[in-house]
Scaffold this active site. Structure first.
Site, mmCIF file in Angstrom:
data_model
loop_
_atom_site.group_PDB
_atom_site.id
_atom_site.type_symbol
_atom_site.label_atom_id
_atom_site.label_comp_id
_atom_site.label_asym_id
_atom_site.label_seq_id
_atom_site.Cartn_x
_atom_site.Cartn_y
_atom_site.Cartn_z
ATOM 1 N N SER A 201 0.846 -1.183 0.000
ATOM 2 C CA SER A 201 0.000 0.000 0.000
ATOM 3 C C SER A 201 0.883 1.235 0.000
ATOM 4 O O SER A 201 1.817 1.353 0.788
ATOM 5 C CB SER A 201 -0.891 0.004 1.247
ATOM 6 O OG SER A 201 -1.643 1.195 1.312
ATOM 7 N N THR B 74 -2.072 1.710 -8.005
ATOM 8 C CA THR B 74 -3.253 2.244 -8.678
ATOM 9 C C THR B 74 -2.868 3.229 -9.775
ATOM 10 O O THR B 74 -3.414 3.212 -10.876
ATOM 11 C CB THR B 74 -4.180 2.932 -7.657
ATOM 12 O OG1 THR B 74 -4.594 1.963 -6.690
ATOM 13 C CG2 THR B 74 -5.400 3.522 -8.336
#
Length: 1137
Positions: free
Chosen positions: A178, A183
């Site tokens: 993360s 993304t």
């Protein structure tokens, strides 16, 4: 012992006799607790058997480092190899070399992408970079992987190219922790496909694909302690292409939304973005009916104590969706929005129904049970809201046609471990085990098995097989199955489940542990780290209340297996909070764990059926600081994601494989008649390949396949296209001859008809004959060595003839036929440079004649008395002049396009890659991804190629009598293109940013300047368009150390933007050991001096930019009565007037 250590140890043992030589005043890496590895220089020769290595650290510290003679410290690469684009190009392949190379590229050169064999390593810069514009996309489009600097666009282009070439589906697997940038990377790949595969339809599917990103991020992303925009779900986007490889649609699959975030956030974390966007927009008219307030008013949004993200405007980011809820005072609003009975809702939020065979009992819940029921309902609603939005997006992306191929982009959570690891985190790590296994199988196991199957020599290498930990999780009586079993029991508890785990696995499975001081958790040894899992079973259960209520969005939210998510179903079942014991003949409900396992299995089937491309995103530090490199954190991630294992075998492998039949079918065009006469196709392939590729180490012959090293298939493709191009030229010659013969016969027949018609009416005869002449003079380019623009002058003489007769119909018809004819011939010969040059010249001269003889004073100043007598008497042709002027501009633009298309393939090879200066070669090892241009330079374009092409353009324009001012404008445009393309390529190729390459570029610019001088074109301003490139070449050569150097750079590089100067300085690459890298402090010094500049922060030059063209009025010195009309024009029927 780690795999890396085993590999390194084996190398040391086999080369023990060379140890003394290698460890003489060399540099080594020694382990360090803080920096992982530290560089040290050997100060005393090492002798075999010594127990200490005498070294000096970079800070001057002397150290006697204890060593094992069988496993000496890793050697450091020479500085010349540091900063390579591909880690496999390094001479010594080991962890410290990889870390150091990545650090130098990231911190000093500000380069975030690096290849590691088949993997693209992407380090999050935590800063916006100007490397993703359309100009960058077009720069990578059509390029071979390895020809440009590493980039996410290069991976996307490779996937697109392989899909188109091999008709096989592709997948791009983007993984990482993360905050590592997964993304964003996935988003850029989709943007690349949308740009390079634009469809011709009006559906704008590409825009819809890109538009889905902000919506899914709003409802599926949240702020965590590690990332302000962390994806809390996995996403596989399947982009569909038709047979022309244009996007026709897309479909999205999502995995394991983190539902627990809806009801719980840790400190300094937020719920999903959509809640804060809605709260920030509460006062807008369209949201007032939701009766929202500030995010601080709701328990579900204020829990983490961080309702605002610095630099983020939630109201500005608001997208369309709906709904949020809950707390006692909000129950009424909740029921109103969902169209529920408030009293019944309150009852079933606090009671549960227990059904037995004989009776139904309603029992009140404890406060804790009621809170769990409330939270579970919230999670359930949000989960189905999320699914509903994804379904709506997929409906918008649905396409009626048939999918030919697809490229899937997987953006999925990476392996992580927290202080408290939830069920979702357990599933995330389980998914990463499966993905790591897929990676292992693709890169290692299948490689070795296929090499062995094909009887190709291969050194077996052990690799980590994580099947045992996958079995622990998913096999029969594994962790998930025992969890499912406990969840479905009427009285399932945490304690019972954990006890089953302890009984089954403690001291029986080495990958499972029970914490010493806890009976409420367990530890799983994953491929990357140990993870302790702890969470109540009640958190895993799907909540279930009882009565029926209606709400248009949630209608089938609580069906266990809904067919589709529709906002128009009518009812929703809510059952009790405890699972009801069902009769044996009823199908058991699917649990969250089993549902995730099924979806993960489907994903793996999809991935295994595609050609994978890997992007490993790396988080450089936990503080989100731009271009800060924490070696310990980076090393941890590199070990976990397979990068270190890959580099060991990438350089020696053969990534491209063709069956003998495939090779024969595709490359039979390269085979001679003698070779084709052999009956054995396998033998033909061997003979041909040995002839085409002289270096036999570039391929291996297997039993059923031919294995190629990187770059060899691209070379074969080049040979094939060259052969096809030659064949096309031969065919074109024959067809053109046939067409010319037909054309000649058609004109001959027309001449006969004209001769017959000559005896008819005089006025009609002149009318048609002039029109016929206009058609002939336009469609046939007469080769005449007479005055420039002779056809244009004769066309005007025909205009003057109609004016002399005062025949408006004849004049109008002639002008229309002439203009339409020129348009048609330009359209029919839109790629024919010589024809375009001819008609650009004659359109210009025709336009000038119409002005010169218009009778208007401004155009008559240079006329002789005789020329003034030839002016038009009866008609004003100013409107036709405007039409002809517009047509001339169109011809000019097409003329420029054809020249640019012809010279563009030569620019980078000739200006940047070709090295004409002796002793300045800057070639270095390129690793796994070899440059296609380095394969064979037999037909490589050189600077001479560019100069010859320019001379051809120049001579053709001169032969066709193109006005000198127009010619200068065309040359200026060409020189701008040469400078812009060369400079753009330099920005994207770190390997070209060296002092010696700067010398070569400067030399090439001097050749261009000499060409301008030789053609007497110094006044064209073409030289000035090369100034940015010239300054870039100077910047590569100048000293870059002191304050005075920095000042000189700022004063000299006025044609380069700050972004461009910094990019070149960061990319500067020493070729020899005597050269020094540009220090980050020097770059910062230059940046500070340039702060006052107000230039555009744009890296790439716009290669499509066109200078405004002007058509100067140049009166013809030739008197019309003196112009000799060639007899071949057959204009004897006209009378001079």
């Amino acid at each position: 012992m780690s795999l890396l250590s085993f590999f390194f140890l084996s190398r040391r043992i086999t080369k023990i006799q060379k140890t003394s030589e290698l460890y003489r005043y060399n540099r080594v890496w020694i382990p360090d607790n803080e920096e992982v590895w530290r560089s040290a220089e050997i100060t005393k020769n090492y002798k075999a058997g010594d127990r200490f290595l005498h070294v000096q650290l970079e800070d001057g510290t002397e150290l006697n480092y204890p060593v094992d003679p069988a496993a000496l410290p890793p050697l450091r690469n020479p500085d010349i190899l540091v900063g390579e684009n591909d880690l496999t190009a390094l001479s010594y392949l080991h962890e410290p070399a990889v870390l150091h190379n990545l650090k130098v590229r990231f911190v000093e050169s500000k380069l975030i992408y690096t290849y590691s064999g088949i993997i693209l390593v992407a380090i999050n810069p935590y800063k916006e970079l100007p490397i993703y514009g359309d100009a960058i996309i077009h720069a990578y489009s059509g390029q071979n992987m390895g020809d440009m600097d590493p980039h996410i666009f290069a991976v996307a282009e490779e996937a697109y190219k392989q899909m188109a070439r091999n008709n096989k589906n592709q997948s791009i697997i983007v993984s990482g922790e993360s905050g590592a940038g997964k993304t964003v990377s996935a988003r850029y790949t989709m943007r690349y496909f949308a740009t390079v595969s634009k469809s011709s339809s009006n559906a704008h599917v590409e825009d819809k694909v890109l538009a889905s990103n902000p919506i899914t991020e709003a409802v599926g992303n949240a702020k965590t302690t590690r990332n302000d925009n962390s994806s809390r779900f996995g996403k596989y986007t399947e982009i569909s292409f038709d047979q022309s490889y244009q996007i026709i649609g897309a479909n999205m699959r999502t995995y394991l939304l983190e539902k627990s975030r809806v009801v719980f956030q840790s400190e300094n974390e937020r719920n999903y973005h959509i809640f804060y966007q809605l709260c920030a927009s509460a006062m807008q008219p369209e949201f007032k009916h939701l009766k929202l307030g500030s995010a601080e008013e709701f328990n579900y949004t204020r829990m983490g104590g961080s309702t605002v993200i610095e630099g983020v405007d939630d109201r500005a980011n608001m997208v369309e969706t709906q709904k949020t809820f809950l707390e006692d005072k909000h129950l009424g609003i909740f029921c109103e929005l969902l169209d529920l009975n408030c009293d019944k809702m309150a009852q079933w939020m606090c009671h549960r129904k227990i059904i037995t065979t004989s009776e139904t009992v309603i029992k009140p819940m404890t406060r804790a049970q009621a809170v769990n029921a409330r939270d579970a309902l919230a999670k359930k609603i949000y989960s189905h809201l999320f699914d509903f939005i994804v379904e709506r997006i997929n409906q918008a992306l649905h396409f009626p046609g048939k999918q030919h191929t697809f490229i899937g982009v997987l953006d999925i959570y990476g392996f992580e471990t927290f202080d408290v690891n939830s069920f979702e985190q357990f599933c995330i790590n389980y998914a990463n085990e499966k993905l790591q296994q897929q990676f292992n199988l693709h890169v290692f196991k299948l490689e070795q098995e296929e090499y062995m199957k094909e009887d190709i020599p291969w050194t077996l290498i052990d690799f980590y097989d994580n099947q045992p930990v996958i079995d622990l999780i998913e096999a029969k009586m594994g962790i998930l199955e025992l969890l499912d079993e406990e969840c479905l029991l009427p009285h399932g508890t945490d304690e019972n489940w954990l006890q089953k785990l302890y009984n089954n696995f403690v001291n029986k499975n080495a990958l499972f542990e029970k914490p010493r001081m806890s009976n409420t958790s367990f530890i799983v040894q994953h491929f990357a780290d140990k993870v302790e899992c702890k969470q109540r079973i009640t958190k895993y259960l799907t909540v279930i209340l009882s009565p029926h209520f209606q709400f248009h969005l949630c209608a089938n939210s609580f069906q266990d297996n809904p067919v589709s998510i529709s906002p128009f179903s009518s009812t929703i079942n809510i059952r009790s909070a405890r699972p009801v014991l069902k009769s044996p003949n009823k199908q058991l409900r699917m649990t969250v764990g089993s549902k995730f396992r099924s979806s993960l299995s489907l994903l793996m089937v999809t991935l295994n059926a595609t050609t994978p491309h890997y992007v490993r995103c790396i988080k450089p530090n936990d503080e989100k600081l731009p271009f800060e490199f924490d070696s310990k954190r980076v090393a941890q991630q590199l070990r976990a994601c397979g990068v270190l294992e890959t580099i060991r075998i990438s350089a020696q492998s053969y990534p491209s494989r063709w069956t003998y039949i495939e090779f024969f079918s595709r490359y039979s065009i390269l085979m001679t008649q003698q070779e084709l006469s052999i009956n054995d196709k396998k033998q033909i392939c061997k003979i041909v390949l040995q002839r085409l590729i002289q270096d036999h180490n570039q391929y291996q012959f297997g039993r059923t396949k031919i294995f190629f090293r990187a770059g060899q298939v691209a070379y074969l493709e080049k040979l094939r296209s060259d052969k096809l191009r030659h064949a096309c030229i031969v065919i074109q010659k024959s067809v053109r001859g046939w067409l010319q013969r037909k054309k000649f016969l058609r004109i001959k027949q027309a001449a006969i008809i004209i001769q017959q018609y000559f005896r008819g009416q005089r006025t009609v005869r002149y009318f048609w004959l002039i029109n016929e002449f206009a058609v002939r003079i336009i469609t046939d380019r007469f080769v005449v060595n007479m005055i420039p623009g002779l056809p244009a002058h004769i066309l005007f003489m025909c205009v003057r003839y109609a004016d002399y007769l005062n025949d408006a119909d004849m004049l109008k018809s002639f002008m229309n036929v002439t203009i339409d004819g020129i348009k048609q011939v330009v359209k029919d010969h839109s790629e024919d440079f010589e024809m375009l040059s001819f008609w650009l010249s004659n359109a210009y001269y025709f336009l000038n004649c119409l002005k010169q003889y218009s009778g208007e004073e401004e155009f008559m100043k240079s006329n002789t008395p005789h020329q003034n007598k030839n002016c038009l008497k009866h008609f004003d042709l100013s409107e036709y002049r405007q039409i002809l002027s517009d047509l001339a501009i169109r011809i000019y633009h097409q003329f420029i396009i054809v020249m640019e298309n012809n010279i563009q393939p030569m620019i980078v090879p000739g200006m940047l890659e070709y090295e004409s200066l002796q002793g300045i070669s800057g070639l270095k090892p390129t690793g796994f991804r070899k440059r296609s241009s380095s394969i064979d330079d037999t037909d490589t374009y050189t600077m001479t190629s560019i100069l010859q092409q320019l001379s051809y353009f120049y001579s053709t324009m001169c032969q066709n009598g193109l006005d000198s001012e127009l010619l200068k404008q065309a040359v200026k445009q060409l020189f701008f293109l040469i400078g812009a393309i060369t400079l753009n390529s330099l920005f994207l190729r770190k390997d070209m940013c060296s002092c010696r390459k700067g010398m070569q570029i400067r030399c090439n610019i001097s050749y261009l300047e000499e060409w301008l001088k030789d053609k007497n074109l110094q006044s064209s301003n073409a030289k000035e368009t090369l100034e940015p490139l010239s300054q870039a070449a100077w910047l590569l050569q100048v000293k870059k150390i002191t304050d005075d150097d920095a000042k000189e750079i700022c004063e000299h590089c006025t044609s380069l933007s700050t972004v461009q100067i910094v990019k070149i300085l960061n990319s500067y690459t020493p070729i020899d050991d005597f050269e020094k890298r540009v220090t980050p402090s020097f770059v910062r010094k230059v940046q500070a001096m340039l702060n006052s500049r107000e230039d555009v922060p744009q890296l790439m030059l716009d290669t499509k930019y066109l200078f405004q063209v002007t058509f100067p009025f140049t009166p013809s010195p030739h008197a019309l009565e003196m112009i000799q009309v060639p007899s071949s024009f057959k204009l004897g029927f006209l009378t001079r007037v």
